[in-house]
Design a protein around this motif. Structure first.
Motif, PDB file in Angstrom:
ATOM      1  N   ASP A  24       0.810  -1.216   0.000  1.00 37.36           N
ATOM      2  CA  ASP A  24       0.000   0.000   0.000  1.00 37.36           C
ATOM      3  C   ASP A  24       0.846   1.271   0.000  1.00 37.36           C
ATOM      4  O   ASP A  24       0.303   2.368  -0.126  1.00 37.36           O
ATOM      5  CB  ASP A  24      -0.925   0.024   1.220  1.00 37.36           C
ATOM      6  CG  ASP A  24      -2.123  -0.894   1.056  1.00 37.36           C
ATOM      7  OD1 ASP A  24      -2.426  -1.269  -0.103  1.00 37.36           O
ATOM      8  OD2 ASP A  24      -2.761  -1.234   2.059  1.00 37.36           O
ATOM      9  N   TYR A  27       0.382   4.136  -2.471  1.00 38.58           N
ATOM     10  CA  TYR A  27      -0.918   4.805  -2.506  1.00 38.58           C
ATOM     11  C   TYR A  27      -1.125   5.758  -1.327  1.00 38.58           C
ATOM     12  O   TYR A  27      -2.180   6.389  -1.227  1.00 38.58           O
ATOM     13  CB  TYR A  27      -2.039   3.759  -2.489  1.00 38.58           C
ATOM     14  CG  TYR A  27      -1.905   2.711  -3.548  1.00 38.58           C
ATOM     15  CD1 TYR A  27      -2.174   3.004  -4.884  1.00 38.58           C
ATOM     16  CD2 TYR A  27      -1.514   1.412  -3.236  1.00 38.58           C
ATOM     17  CE1 TYR A  27      -2.055   2.045  -5.873  1.00 38.58           C
ATOM     18  CE2 TYR A  27      -1.395   0.437  -4.213  1.00 38.58           C
ATOM     19  CZ  TYR A  27      -1.666   0.756  -5.527  1.00 38.58           C
ATOM     20  OH  TYR A  27      -1.545  -0.205  -6.505  1.00 38.58           O
ATOM     21  N   ARG A 172      -8.961   5.553  -5.008  1.00 31.97           N
ATOM     22  CA  ARG A 172      -7.597   6.106  -5.068  1.00 31.97           C
ATOM     23  C   ARG A 172      -6.622   5.081  -5.644  1.00 31.97           C
ATOM     24  O   ARG A 172      -5.818   5.392  -6.526  1.00 31.97           O
ATOM     25  CB  ARG A 172      -7.174   6.521  -3.658  1.00 31.97           C
ATOM     26  CG  ARG A 172      -5.771   7.132  -3.559  1.00 31.97           C
ATOM     27  CD  ARG A 172      -5.512   7.485  -2.104  1.00 31.97           C
ATOM     28  NE  ARG A 172      -4.151   7.898  -1.838  1.00 31.97           N
ATOM     29  CZ  ARG A 172      -3.762   9.152  -1.595  1.00 31.97           C
ATOM     30  NH1 ARG A 172      -4.641  10.133  -1.638  1.00 31.97           N
ATOM     31  NH2 ARG A 172      -2.500   9.428  -1.324  1.00 31.97           N
ATOM     32  N   ARG A 173      -6.684   3.858  -5.148  1.00 34.85           N
ATOM     33  CA  ARG A 173      -5.777   2.812  -5.598  1.00 34.85           C
ATOM     34  C   ARG A 173      -5.910   2.561  -7.105  1.00 34.85           C
ATOM     35  O   ARG A 173      -4.915   2.541  -7.844  1.00 34.85           O
ATOM     36  CB  ARG A 173      -6.056   1.514  -4.835  1.00 34.85           C
ATOM     37  CG  ARG A 173      -5.177   0.345  -5.250  1.00 34.85           C
ATOM     38  CD  ARG A 173      -5.695  -0.954  -4.667  1.00 34.85           C
ATOM     39  NE  ARG A 173      -5.666  -0.952  -3.214  1.00 34.85           N
ATOM     40  CZ  ARG A 173      -4.626  -1.335  -2.497  1.00 34.85           C
ATOM     41  NH1 ARG A 173      -3.522  -1.760  -3.098  1.00 34.85           N
ATOM     42  NH2 ARG A 173      -4.680  -1.300  -1.179  1.00 34.85           N
ATOM     43  N   ILE A 176      -4.719   5.578  -9.287  1.00 35.04           N
ATOM     44  CA  ILE A 176      -3.260   5.656  -9.375  1.00 35.04           C
ATOM     45  C   ILE A 176      -2.715   4.575 -10.304  1.00 35.04           C
ATOM     46  O   ILE A 176      -1.827   4.834 -11.130  1.00 35.04           O
ATOM     47  CB  ILE A 176      -2.633   5.547  -7.970  1.00 35.04           C
ATOM     48  CG1 ILE A 176      -2.952   6.807  -7.161  1.00 35.04           C
ATOM     49  CG2 ILE A 176      -1.124   5.325  -8.052  1.00 35.04           C
ATOM     50  CD1 ILE A 176      -2.578   6.711  -5.693  1.00 35.04           C
TER      51      ILE A 176
END
Length: 206
Positions: A24, A27, A172-173, A176
């Protein structure tokens, strides 16, 4: 002794690749950038050795048309909004599906809208991604979600900025990841990213 020669294909970005210890990490805080006006905007510059502005412009225009405007997940509103060879400018208004999960039984997706701007120059180019919006097409009276209200650090991360929140964190992930894929695609299309073949000799005992 037997010698086996293996070919390893490495994507070279001009910098060494560090091992990722936390999946993670890419991110978290700072991964989504906001411009001076307060809008989400991703920007990156690439060097393209040995190519002129005109050559890079043509390659970027071809990439934008074939991979974004006419890409596999494109939607009807996707189009080239502006193309100016003298300025090396290619602007695309893109509408496509952003898939969170895609299987024979499940299509979890949203309409994803964004503007992509390529600016070519001698020996390189700049790419910008902005005006990001999302819309569920299978929910009655669904509202448009703007990136500024959904995927920024303040909206998608916990208070300590160490963890993605469940729903905005998902947006968001995947945003991106999509941005990275688009930027890498443009870099490969122009030759900014090279694929290098490296031979490694492995010895085996008979």
């Amino acid at each position: 002794m037997k010698k086996l020669v293996l070919s390893l294909f490495l994507v070279c970005l001009g910098l060494p690749m560090a091992a990722q210890t936390n999946e993670d990490a890419k991110y978290l805080a700072g991964a989504v950038t906001v411009n001076e006006a307060g809008y989400v905007e991703f920007t990156k510059k690439y060097r393209v050795e040995g190519k002129t502005q005109g050559e890079i412009y043509s390659l970027l225009k071809k990439y934008a048309k074939e991979q974004l405007v006419e890409g596999p997940d494109h939607l009807p509103q996707a189009r080239i909004q502006d193309a100016d060879s003298a300025q090396g400018l290619v602007v695309g208004g893109i509408e496509e599906y952003l898939y969170f999960k895609r299987t024979p039984l499940v299509n979890h997706r949203v309409h994803f809208y964004y503007q992509i701007i390529f600016t070519a120059s001698d020996g390189g180019f700049k790419v910008q991604m902005r005006n990001l919006r999302y819309l569920y097409d299978d929910i009655p009276n669904a509202e448009v979600y703007r990136a500024e209200d959904w995927i920024t650090d303040s909206e998608a991360l916990n208070k300590s900025k160490t963890k993605l929140l469940r729903l905005p964190g998902k947006f968001r992930r995947f945003t991106i990841d999509r941005k990275d894929a688009i930027f890498r695609g443009a870099a490969r299309a122009t030759g900014a990213i090279r694929t290098v073949v490296k031979e490694v000799v492995v010895e085996e005992e008979e």
